[in-house]
Every structure is written in structure tokens, then in C-alpha cells.
Design an enzyme around this catalytic site. Structure first.
Site, mmCIF file in Angstrom:
data_model
loop_
_atom_site.group_PDB
_atom_site.id
_atom_site.type_symbol
_atom_site.label_atom_id
_atom_site.label_comp_id
_atom_site.label_asym_id
_atom_site.label_seq_id
_atom_site.Cartn_x
_atom_site.Cartn_y
_atom_site.Cartn_z
ATOM 1 N N TYR A 223 -18.002 -18.007 60.667
ATOM 2 C CA TYR A 223 -18.081 -17.393 59.342
ATOM 3 C C TYR A 223 -16.743 -17.202 58.642
ATOM 4 O O TYR A 223 -16.715 -16.894 57.455
ATOM 5 C CB TYR A 223 -18.839 -16.064 59.444
ATOM 6 N N PHE B 74 -28.263 -6.004 62.610
ATOM 7 C CA PHE B 74 -29.232 -6.430 61.593
ATOM 8 C C PHE B 74 -29.221 -7.941 61.492
ATOM 9 O O PHE B 74 -28.356 -8.605 62.023
ATOM 10 C CB PHE B 74 -28.953 -5.785 60.237
#
Length: 429
Positions: A139, A429
């Protein structure tokens, strides 16, 4: 496996274009299958899982890459609030359910989905994007940087030195065991109090509390009913909670060797935090306590008379952040001192690039575009790591990831940006 396609010649491979688009209701079963494939879940996709997913996903923020009729990559985002240093929250674009099927790697599918989603997030006015990275190298190229870290400890209770026969220091509070109904009543308000003081925390929806207290049980997540302990101050106010499960392990000599694994522990006062850890380390039959992911500077090890009884089992990056709006991000947080810093932010693939003048003071901060000389030059991913106060500009400079344009600028940046306690995100999450 890719979808089959007819061939006009046995030796000719027909290559179809891959369509990246928001999922429709008809797409959802195949999208869920692709998510499970990407996360190596081999069980068949159930109607119950599809119904559950459809109850909370936002179709326009749920992307799939389709090779013909088959979904081969997935991506989803949702609205989130993230607490900045000082307690203010900023709107965040939370990224999750990212997968690319092994047969379709290295085709730019994640790049296409990420670009589409981040552009929409910027247009909505989100200040940052967030994610929990399954793999570290992916990322950074999209402007994300690790902004919080997590440490897990395993406590050998037998050598920790806490004497369960000796009462804890009298701070006027008490620990009570309660049930899930009580946690659903008191937990959300307690967590909101935590969010006002703990940088790095994110909001929890009503669905989060239902899933984590067993009201909503998911096929993909087997449920074990946990124990719930709350700490009440002298006036009865709930100031902390701990959720944990225990195994049933005994030695051949009929000695208990049980482990208490913490699923969730939050506290808004030091007294509550200390009392809950003392409680967990004094449960009959429990000889080991697994802390779950905590802030790296958690009080747990030093709370023990013998801190060496707490062994680090995991230390890794946790919450990753991508700055979308430099001005709002830097103005949302507070600073440790007063000063001015000019940052040259490099963001080839996004909206955060430019030269920005930060003026920080006790009563607030301002950030404006400037043509003045930069003090530091850094990539947007490094700005993300510095924003929540966890990383050091001096260390990043030593690594060559931050360039000092003015001697001593990295040290000046640390004096402004770093926090006395490290940021922490309690949630996955």
C-alpha cells in the site's frame, strides 16, 4: 480459475478486457465468492453470508473486477471517523475486502480500483483514507503509510509477581462480571469517551457491538461466548471493560494451565486500565494471559512486579493512513509545542502534493499553501506516518525517506508532531 471462453482456433487464446465496476445485486454472490477465495476461505459461500453482506455494504463503494462473468478482484470502502491527536475526529474512507484472485495478479486491477475509490473519497470531502494491511509492501505505492503499531504480549502469570491474596491499591472502584446485554448498553458510551482522548481510534457502529457480543452471528466467524468484565468507579460510572475467552488446558499432573485471551480491553482512566489487567492476571486456574493487540507503550509489562513475565509475541504495523487533504489533516490535530514548518509533500498519484506552511500554537494550527523555502521534503506516505505522532522525522531522515532542506528541520518536526503516548487503533476492519 478464470471463466471459460470459446475459441475459434484451438491454439488461439482469447483475452477479454476486465471490467472494473460497482457491484450490482446480481453481482454480489460472485463478489462474495471472490472475497472468500482471496482470503483463502475454502467453505462455500452461503445465502446467509450474502444476505448479511448486502445488509451493510454500499454498492457504489463496493467494486469488483470482472473477467467476463466472473469476479476476479474485490474492493470495498465505507465511512469512518478517525481520531486525530488532541481528540478531534476527521472523516475517513476506510478500505477493506481487498483481494485479487491469484490467476489475475499483476494486471493493475488493484491500482484501478484504488484510484477510483480514492478519487471518490476526495470528492466526498474525506480527509484521510485508512486500512489494516494484510501485507506490508502493497500500500505504500498508493500513498498509505503505517500510522499506528500494535504489540501483543503473553504473560506468564506464575512468574509475574502479582499476589492475588494481596488486595489491589484502593482506588475506590470495582471490577464486575456482566453479560452481553450490559456491554451493549454501556460499551458504546465508554468507547465514545475513549475516542475523545485516544489518537488512532475509529468509530464503532451498532452492528460492531452486535457482532462482538454474539447477537449477530456470522457463518464465517465461529462464535464462542466470552466473559465480560467492567470496571466501575466509586460513583458507579463504567470506566473500562475487558472481553476475554478461556481455554480448558490441564497438565498430566492435574494442574491447571488455562489461558485467558483478551478480545477487547478499553479504559478511559489509568485506574480502570490497571484494575482490569490485575483482574485478568489473578483469575483462578489462568496461568497465561494473551493481551491481544495493544499500543506498543501499553502499561501492561511495567504494571507487573516482574515485567519479564510479559513476552512480546507480535509487534507489527497496524493502522495505515493515506492523507487526502493536507490542510484539514494538519489543522485537525494539536501539537506538542509552538512553531512553523514548511513541508514539500510529494504525491504523484493523488491530491496531497504541494508545499504547505504549518503554523502550530497552543490555541490551534493553520496550514496554507506557500511558495516559501521548504524545511522538509517527504512523500505523502511519510507524512501519514508522522501525522498521528508515532513516527520520528529524525529516524525517517536517517533512512533517506525524509530530506532535510534546512539543517535541524527533522528535529524541529519531531518537537511539534510527536506525542507523549503512542497512538493506538483497537479495531480490525
Amino acid at each position: 480459475m478464470t471463466a471459460a471462453h470459446p475459441h475459434t482456433q484451438p491454439t488461439t487464446r482469447v483475452r477479454t478486457s476486465i471490467d472494473v465496476r460497482p457491484v450490482s445485486e446480481a453481482d454480489l454472490p460472485d463478489w462474495v465468492r471472490a472475497v472468500n477465495t482471496g482470503f483463502l476461505r475454502s467453505s462455500p459461500t452461503s445465502d446467509a453470508e450474502i444476505a448479511d453482506r448486502s445488509s451493510y455494504i454500499v454498492p457504489s463503494r463496493t467494486l469488483g473486477a470482472f473477467d467476463g462473468a466472473r469476479c476476479v478482484a474485490t474492493f470495498r470502502s465505507f465511512a469512518q471517523e478517525l481520531t486525530a491527536v488532541g481528540g478531534r475526529t476527521v472523516p475517513a474512507n476506510a478500505v477493506t475486502n481487498v483481494s485479487v484472485t491469484a490467476t489475475h495478479r499483476r494486471r493493475g486491477l488493484l491500482t484501478r480500483m484504488m484510484a477510483q475509490d480514492l478519487a471518490a473519497a476526495k470528492d466526498r470531502g474525506d480527509v484521510v483514507a485508512t486500512l489494516i494491511a494484510a501485507e506490508y509492501p502493497i500500500y505504500g505505492r498508493y500513498g498509505f503509510g503505517p500510522a499506528t503499531w500494535a504489540t501483543e504480549w503473553s504473560v506468564d502469570v506464575t512468574r509475574a509477581g502479582l499476589d492475588p491474596r494481596r488486595p489491589a491499591p484502593d482506588e475506590g472502584g470495582r471490577v464486575d462480571l456482566v453479560d452481553g446485554d450490559e456491554i451493549r448498553k454501556t460499551g458504546p458510551e465508554l468507547h465514545e469517551r475513549l475516542r475523545r482522548v485516544q489518537p488512532g481510534t475509529v468509530d464503532r457502529s451498532e452492528r460492531w457491538w452486535q457482532v462482538n457480543t454474539g447477537v449477530l452471528r456470522l457463518d464465517r466467524s465461529p462464535w464462542t461466548e466470552p466473559f465480560y468484565a467492567v470496571y466501575r468507579a466509586a460513583d458507579g460510572t463504567v470506566e473500562g471493560l475487558a472481553v476475554y475467552v478461556c481455554d480448558e488446558t490441564w497438565s498430566d499432573a492435574k494442574q491447571p494451565l488455562n489461558t485467558a485471551s483478551v478480545k477487547n480491553l478499553i479504559a478511559v482512566t489509568p485506574a480502570a486500565e490497571r484494575a482490569l489487567w490485575r483482574y485478568l492476571c489473578s483469575i483462578d486456574w489462568v496461568t497465561k494471559v494473551k493481551s491481544g493487540p495493544r499500543a506498543p507503550d501499553d502499561v501492561l509489562p511495567l504494571l507487573l512486579p516482574d515485567p519479564r513475565a510479559a513476552t512480546v509475541t507480535t509487534h507489527a504495523d497496524w493502522l495505515w493512513v493515506r492523507i487526502l487533504d493536507v490542510v484539514q489533516a494538519l489543522e485537525a490535530r494539536t501539537y506538542e509545542g509552538t512553531g512553523t514548518l514548511v513541508l514539500e509533500v510529494v504525491d504523484p498519484a493523488g491530491p496531497a502534493g504541494g508545499r504547505w506552511r504549518l503554523e502550530a500554537a497552543a490555541d490551534g494550527a493553520s496550514c496554507t499553501p506557500t511558495t516559501g523555502r521548504a524545511d522538509l521534503t517527504l512523500d505523502v506516505r511519510e507524512l501519514a506516518s508522522l501525522w498521528l505522532g508515532d513516527e520520528s522525522a529524525v529516524r525517517l531522515s536517517a533512512l533517506g525517506r525524509v530530506q532535510e532542506e534546512r539543517a535541524g528541520a527533522a528535529r524541529s518536526a519531531d518537537a511539534l508532531l510527536r506525542t507523549s503516548r503512542r497512538p493506538w487503533c483497537p479495531d480490525m476492519f
